[in-house]
Scaffold this active site. Structure first.
Site, short mmCIF file in Angstrom:
data_model
loop_
_atom_site.label_atom_id
_atom_site.label_comp_id
_atom_site.label_asym_id
_atom_site.label_seq_id
_atom_site.Cartn_x
_atom_site.Cartn_y
_atom_site.Cartn_z
N ALA A 66 -36.55 119.20 -22.77
CA ALA A 66 -37.29 118.10 -23.38
C ALA A 66 -38.41 118.72 -24.21
O ALA A 66 -38.80 119.87 -23.97
CB ALA A 66 -37.85 117.19 -22.30
N GLY A 109 -34.10 119.88 -19.67
CA GLY A 109 -33.33 118.75 -20.19
C GLY A 109 -32.07 119.18 -20.93
O GLY A 109 -31.12 118.39 -21.03
N GLU A 112 -29.59 119.52 -18.28
CA GLU A 112 -29.28 118.17 -17.80
C GLU A 112 -28.39 117.42 -18.79
O GLU A 112 -27.50 116.67 -18.40
CB GLU A 112 -30.58 117.41 -17.55
CG GLU A 112 -31.37 118.01 -16.38
CD GLU A 112 -32.76 117.42 -16.23
OE1 GLU A 112 -33.52 117.41 -17.22
OE2 GLU A 112 -33.08 116.94 -15.12
N GLU A 132 -38.53 123.53 -15.10
CA GLU A 132 -39.59 122.52 -15.12
C GLU A 132 -40.73 122.82 -14.16
O GLU A 132 -41.88 122.49 -14.42
CB GLU A 132 -39.02 121.13 -14.79
CG GLU A 132 -38.17 120.52 -15.89
CD GLU A 132 -36.69 120.85 -15.78
OE1 GLU A 132 -36.34 121.84 -15.07
OE2 GLU A 132 -35.88 120.14 -16.39
N1 CO8 Z 1 -40.31 121.94 -26.24
C1 CO8 Z 1 -40.98 122.12 -27.40
N2 CO8 Z 1 -40.89 123.22 -28.14
C2 CO8 Z 1 -40.11 124.22 -27.68
C3 CO8 Z 1 -39.40 124.12 -26.49
C4 CO8 Z 1 -39.52 122.91 -25.75
N3 CO8 Z 1 -38.84 122.70 -24.61
N4 CO8 Z 1 -38.73 125.27 -26.30
C5 CO8 Z 1 -39.00 126.06 -27.33
N5 CO8 Z 1 -39.84 125.43 -28.18
C6 CO8 Z 1 -40.40 125.95 -29.43
C7 CO8 Z 1 -41.47 126.97 -29.17
O1 CO8 Z 1 -42.69 126.33 -28.86
C8 CO8 Z 1 -41.49 127.71 -30.45
O2 CO8 Z 1 -42.21 126.95 -31.41
P1 CO8 Z 1 -43.36 127.63 -32.29
O3 CO8 Z 1 -42.59 128.55 -33.22
O4 CO8 Z 1 -43.97 126.47 -32.98
O5 CO8 Z 1 -44.25 128.38 -31.36
C9 CO8 Z 1 -40.04 127.71 -30.88
O6 CO8 Z 1 -39.41 126.64 -30.17
C10 CO8 Z 1 -39.31 128.99 -30.54
O7 CO8 Z 1 -39.49 129.24 -29.16
P2 CO8 Z 1 -39.99 130.65 -28.58
O8 CO8 Z 1 -40.85 131.33 -29.57
O9 CO8 Z 1 -40.55 130.43 -27.22
O10 CO8 Z 1 -38.57 131.42 -28.51
P3 CO8 Z 1 -38.20 132.62 -27.52
O11 CO8 Z 1 -36.89 133.12 -28.01
O12 CO8 Z 1 -39.32 133.56 -27.38
O13 CO8 Z 1 -38.00 131.93 -26.06
C11 CO8 Z 1 -37.20 130.22 -24.53
C12 CO8 Z 1 -36.96 131.02 -25.83
C13 CO8 Z 1 -37.10 131.16 -23.33
C14 CO8 Z 1 -36.12 129.18 -24.45
C15 CO8 Z 1 -38.60 129.59 -24.56
O14 CO8 Z 1 -38.75 128.89 -25.81
C16 CO8 Z 1 -38.86 128.60 -23.46
O15 CO8 Z 1 -39.12 129.00 -22.34
N6 CO8 Z 1 -38.84 127.28 -23.78
C17 CO8 Z 1 -39.20 126.24 -22.85
C18 CO8 Z 1 -38.10 126.04 -21.83
C19 CO8 Z 1 -38.51 124.94 -20.86
O16 CO8 Z 1 -39.48 125.06 -20.14
N7 CO8 Z 1 -37.73 123.85 -20.84
C20 CO8 Z 1 -37.98 122.75 -19.96
C21 CO8 Z 1 -38.74 121.70 -20.67
S1 CO8 Z 1 -39.21 120.39 -19.59
C22 CO8 Z 1 -37.86 119.45 -19.47
O17 CO8 Z 1 -36.84 119.70 -20.07
C23 CO8 Z 1 -37.95 118.26 -18.59
C24 CO8 Z 1 -36.78 117.36 -18.81
C25 CO8 Z 1 -37.10 116.04 -18.24
C26 CO8 Z 1 -36.25 114.97 -18.82
C27 CO8 Z 1 -36.62 113.65 -18.27
C28 CO8 Z 1 -35.77 112.54 -18.84
C29 CO8 Z 1 -35.95 111.21 -18.13
#
Ligand code: CO8
Length: 259
Positions: A66, A109, A112, A132
Site C-alpha cells: 500500500a 499489500g 495480499e 507491515e
Molecule cells: N509506498 C510508497 N512509496 C513506496 C513504497 C510504498 N509501499 N515502496 C517503495 N516506494 C517508493 C520509495 O519511497 C521510493 O520513492 P522515492 O524515490 O520518492 O524515495 C521509490 O518507491 C523507490 O523505492 P526505494 O528507493 O526504497 O527502492 P529500493 O530498491 O531501495 O527498495 C523496497 C525496494 C525494499 C521494496 C523498498 O522500497 C521498501 O521496503 N518498500 C516498502 C515496502 C513495505 O513496507 N510495504 C508494505 C507497505 S504497508 C502495506 O502494504 C499495508 C497494506 C494494508 C492494506 C489494507 C487494505 C484494507
C-alpha cells in the site's frame, strides 16, 4: 482498451492483461490505483470476449505494498469512517479467474493483492513478504488470513511478526504460495498462456469452479461439498455440458459457447 493513470490494460486473445504502472513508486498501491484495477476487472468480467484476467507489475516490482506516503498521516477515525482501503476487497467479487504474474517485490499489500488472485506464477526473482510490522501496523488486506492458508501457521507468523522473513520464488513454490516459477522475461507470456487455456473452457463451468473452490475457504466441509454438488448439477442446465460430453464421445474438440 480505456486509458488509466496508474495501470495499463490490453487484451491478448481472450485474456485481459492489467499491468500496474507506477514505476517510480515500485507500483505502490495508492487508493486510486486500486479503484482503477477494480474498474478494469469489472469491465473484463462483463465482457463476453474475455475469459480470464492476468495482473502483473514490472520486473522490479509487482507491488511494494500500500502507498505509505498516502497513509502515513491518516487518523484512525478517518480510516474507520471512510473504510480506508476497504474497496480493495471488491476484486473478490469478480467471477472470472484472475492470475497474478509476480516479478520482483510483492510486499505487504502487494503480496495480499497476489493472494487475492486465483493463481500465482512467479518470476525467478520474485520476493514475497509482509513487512507491515516494521511500519507499526499489520497486514490489512488478507495477509493474516490468506497467507496462513497458503504457507501454514509457523511460516506465516514468522513472516508477519518479523516483517523481514521473505520468501523467494523457490520457497514460495515449495510452500504452495505459487504454482509455477519461470524466468522473469517469460513470466507474463507463460501466465497469459495458462489464462488462455482457462478462457478456452466453457465460462459457466470455469466460473462455478472458481466459486466452489473459494467456498472451501469460507464454510465447513459439509456445506462446501453441498455447494459443489449443487453447482455441478446446475451445469447440466448448460449447453456447454451437452457440448463438452458430446465432443468427448464423438472424439472431437469441444466448441464451447459459454451458454
Ligand atoms: N509506498 C510508497 N512509496 C513506496 C513504497 C510504498 N509501499 N515502496 C517503495 N516506494 C517508493 C520509495 O519511497 C521510493 O520513492 P522515492 O524515490 O520518492 O524515495 C521509490 O518507491 C523507490 O523505492 P526505494 O528507493 O526504497 O527502492 P529500493 O530498491 O531501495 O527498495 C523496497 C525496494 C525494499 C521494496 C523498498 O522500497 C521498501 O521496503 N518498500 C516498502 C515496502 C513495505 O513496507 N510495504 C508494505 C507497505 S504497508 C502495506 O502494504 C499495508 C497494506 C494494508 C492494506 C489494507 C487494505 C484494507
Amino acid at each position: 482498451d480505456k486509458s488509466y493513470s496508474h495501470i495499463l490494460t490490453e487484451t491478448r486473445g481472450k485474456v485481459g492483461l492489467i499491468t500496474l504502472n507506477r514505476p517510480k513508486a515500485l507500483n505502490a498501491l495508492c487508493g486510486d490505483l486500486f479503484v482503477e484495477v477494480n474498474e478494469a476487472l469489472r469491465n473484463y468480467d462483463t465482457n463476453d470476449n474475455i475469459g480470464a484476467v492476468v495482473i502483473t507489475g514490472s520486473e522490479k516490482a509487482f507491488a511494494a505494498g500500500a502507498d505509505i506516503k498516502e497513509m502515513k498521516d491518516k487518523a484512525f477515525i478517518e480510516t474507520y469512517k471512510n473504510n480506508f482501503l476497504g474497496h480493495w476487497a471488491e476484486m473478490t467479487e469478480i467471477k472470472k479467474p484472475i492470475l497474478a504474474a509476480v516479478n520482483g517485490y510483492a510486499l505487504g499489500g502487494g503480496c495480499e493483492l497476489a493472494m487475492m488472485c486465483d493463481i500465482i506464477y512467479a518470476g525467478e526473482k520474485a520476493v514475497f513478504g509482509q513487512p507491515e510490522i516494521k511500519l507499526g501496523v499489520i497486514p490489512g488486506a488478507g495477509g493474516t488470513q490468506r497467507l496462513v492458508k497458503a504457507v501454514g501457521k509457523s511460516k506465516a507468523m514468522e513472516m508477519i511478526l518479523t516483517g523481514s522473513v521473505n520468501l523467494n520464488a523457490t520457497e514460495a513454490l515449495s510452500l504452495g504460495l505459487v504454482s509455477k516459477v519461470v524466468p522473469a522475461a517469460e513470466l507474463v507470456d507463460e501466465t497469459v498462456k495458462t489464462a488462455e487455456k482457462i478462457a478456452s473452457m466453457g465460462q459457466p463451468s470455469v466460473q462455478m469452479a472458481k466459486e466452489a473452490v473459494n467456498k472451501s475457504f469460507e464454510v465447513p466441509l459439509s456445506a462446501g461439498l453441498r455447494w459443489e454438488r449443487i453447482l455441478f448439477q446446475a451445469l447440466f442446465g448448460t449447453a456447454d455440458q451437452k457440448e463438452g460430453m458430446a465432443a468427448f464421445v464423438e472424439k472431437r474438440k469441444a466448441n464451447f459457447t459459454n451458454q
